[in-house]
Design an enzyme around this catalytic site. Structure first.
Site, short mmCIF file in Angstrom:
data_model
loop_
_atom_site.label_atom_id
_atom_site.label_comp_id
_atom_site.label_asym_id
_atom_site.label_seq_id
_atom_site.Cartn_x
_atom_site.Cartn_y
_atom_site.Cartn_z
N PRO A 65 -11.13 -54.44 -18.66
CA PRO A 65 -11.18 -53.00 -19.02
C PRO A 65 -9.76 -52.12 -18.91
O PRO A 65 -9.72 -51.04 -19.16
CB PRO A 65 -12.47 -52.34 -17.94
CG PRO A 65 -12.39 -53.28 -16.65
CD PRO A 65 -12.09 -54.76 -17.47
N PHE A 66 -8.97 -53.04 -18.08
CA PHE A 66 -7.65 -52.33 -17.70
C PHE A 66 -6.30 -52.92 -18.19
O PHE A 66 -5.33 -53.04 -17.63
CB PHE A 66 -7.57 -51.96 -16.20
CG PHE A 66 -8.72 -51.32 -15.42
CD1 PHE A 66 -8.97 -49.81 -16.04
CD2 PHE A 66 -9.53 -51.83 -14.84
CE1 PHE A 66 -9.92 -49.22 -15.43
CE2 PHE A 66 -10.69 -51.19 -14.27
CZ PHE A 66 -11.09 -49.99 -14.40
N GLU A 119 -9.28 -54.91 -12.48
CA GLU A 119 -9.33 -54.03 -11.43
C GLU A 119 -8.55 -52.64 -11.46
O GLU A 119 -7.63 -52.50 -11.78
CB GLU A 119 -8.97 -54.83 -10.15
CG GLU A 119 -9.04 -53.89 -8.72
CD GLU A 119 -8.49 -55.04 -7.44
OE1 GLU A 119 -8.73 -54.27 -6.40
OE2 GLU A 119 -8.07 -56.01 -7.65
N LYS A 153 -13.27 -57.94 -4.40
CA LYS A 153 -12.85 -58.94 -3.64
C LYS A 153 -14.11 -59.89 -3.83
O LYS A 153 -15.40 -59.53 -3.45
CB LYS A 153 -12.85 -58.51 -2.23
CG LYS A 153 -11.70 -58.73 -1.56
CD LYS A 153 -10.90 -59.51 -1.55
CE LYS A 153 -9.30 -59.37 -1.33
NZ LYS A 153 -8.70 -59.59 -2.76
#
Length: 433
Positions: A214-215, A232, A248
């Site tokens: 997504p990033f 993240e 994590k």
């Protein structure tokens, strides 16, 4: 003033690649792609910012104050990054490990040309330019042909810390944990190639295709490149709301549906992975509370499993409301570096991992993103990423894992290899098992 023009795009997926190919001519590029990943906090499917009107490039000394002045003076769109070594601006720390990449510690630019895509609606914002130039560029983008150079250059990927040395170093981290000096440490190692010549856009497209995070980011500043498939988010600001989504916990994906579901469930109920995530979530809560309205810090999701093409990840979502006495850069400074990339407690861990790691992290485990004119922002965490200094012909990617009292060094090593899989595959042109 920015000129805004709106367009309807018939094939957004094709247009995104045309945008990226067209951008190659510029000295400064940031291309952000959400890959249509379903998420609660998202403004755009794709963003392209190119061609600096103004910029700031600096080392860590007084970097956050310099960024605050730059952001407040421009009151415009700003795109760029915070490197991990900005920790040295916040605390009495230093970074003296080997640096083959030589990125600046902080870099942001105010783009002349900006493209914002949501669904099939495109907003084009140009700074101090006429409508004719916007139309000419749009026409040029629309006729871009996606031509790949299929020449394969041999890239020999080396490992900075070999397995035996890695296990020895993780054992030292465990000693610190058992002595009560720290609770958790994110220990990282570098993979690199020298005399490497790559086509950055081509490698980014391949990395993005096999990861679809997504990033995703393609970044260029002259001869420095970042090709990122990070899943993240570090920090996002929407109005008064601040959102952090630390990762994590990692498990492997499988082609077989039952095996894949089993891997996902094992991660969800893994006590060690949950302990890691909860520890970092607590650290993020504490960091956000430093700039938050009283009582506004909340954990919206705890240890939720998200699936990506390469791995399953355990992600928590923490939110707060910003106290008006703090600036937007204050929020970044009081939460940086992100806890998911350090461990806890932060300062003690950063001192220990600096001694044990053999490479300066630089942009790896830093953050890449943007500010809007109103001060809202969105930044990712730079992991699952290839970094390239074209002038030095140096390619690098780093991976890490969280070491806790329950860690088994050999298993942590295997987790690092799993995280390295996509980058290694893209660079070596070899399909890994």
């Amino acid at each position: 003033m920015r000129t805004s023009i709106y367009k309807s795009i018939s094939d957004p997926k094709l247009f995104k690649q045309q945008l990226l190919f067209w951008s190659e001519q510029f000295r400064e590029i940031i291309y952000l792609d959400s890959n249509d990943y379903p998420q609660n906090y998202s403004s755009y499917d794709c963003v392209l910012a190119v061609d600096a009107f103004t910029s700031i490039k600096t080392d860590y000394h007084n970097a956050f104050e310099d960024l605050k002045q730059y952001q407040q003076n421009t009151k415009d769109w700003l795109f760029g990054y915070l490197s991990y070594d900005l920790k040295n601006d916040i605390e009495q720390l230093q970074s003296q490990n080997y640096d083959g990449l030589e990125f600046a510690d902080l870099f942001f630019f105010q783009p002349k040309k900006l493209f914002l895509l949501k669904g099939n609606q495109l907003e084009i914002q140009y700074l101090n330019m006429c409508d004719d130039e916007v139309e000419e560029d749009f026409e040029e983008i629309s006729v871009q042909r996606l031509v790949f150079n299929n020449q394969k250059s041999a890239i020999k990927i080396q490992q900075r810390i070999l397995k035996e040395n890695y296990i020895e170093k993780v054992s030292k981290v465990l000693e610190h944990i058992h002595q009560g000096n720290i609770y958790e440490a994110n220990f990282c190692m570098e993979f690199f190639a020298e005399n490497a010549v790559i086509n950055p856009i081509e490698k980014f497209i391949k990395l993005n295709e096999i990861s679809q995070p997504p990033f995703a980011v393609f970044f260029k500043n002259n001869k420095h490149f970042l090709l990122s498939a990070t899943p993240e988010r570090y920090l996002r600001k929407e109005g008064e709301f601040i959102i952090s989504q630390p990762i994590k916990g990692t498990s492997k994906r499988f082609l077989d549906a039952s095996q894949d579901e089993q891997s996902k469930m094992q991660l969800a109920f893994d006590l060690k992975e949950r302990a890691e995530n909860i520890m970092i979530t607590d650290l993020v809560r504490n960091d956000l509370s430093r700039t938050a309205q009283k009582g506004s810090v909340e954990v919206q999701e705890l240890c939720k499993i998200y699936s990506f093409l390469q791995v399953h990840q355990m992600i928590s979502t923490v939110t707060s409301k910003l106290d008006s006495q703090y600036s937007v850069v204050d929020v970044l400074k009081t939460t940086f570096p992100m806890g998911s990339m350090t461990g806890a407690p932060k300062i003690s861990v950063m001192k220990i991992i600096e001694q044990l790691e053999e490479t300066k992290r630089g942009l790896y485990s830093g953050a890449m993103g943007y500010f809007k004119p109103n001060g809202d922002f969105d930044f990712n965490v730079v992991i699952r990423s290839i970094l390239y200094n074209q002038e030095k012909k140096y390619v690098s990617f780093s991976v890490g894992s969280a070491i806790t009292s329950q860690s088994i060094p050999e298993k942590e090593y295997e987790e690092c290899l799993l995280k390295a899989k996509a980058m290694r595959e893209v660079l070596s042109e070899i399909k890994t098992n």
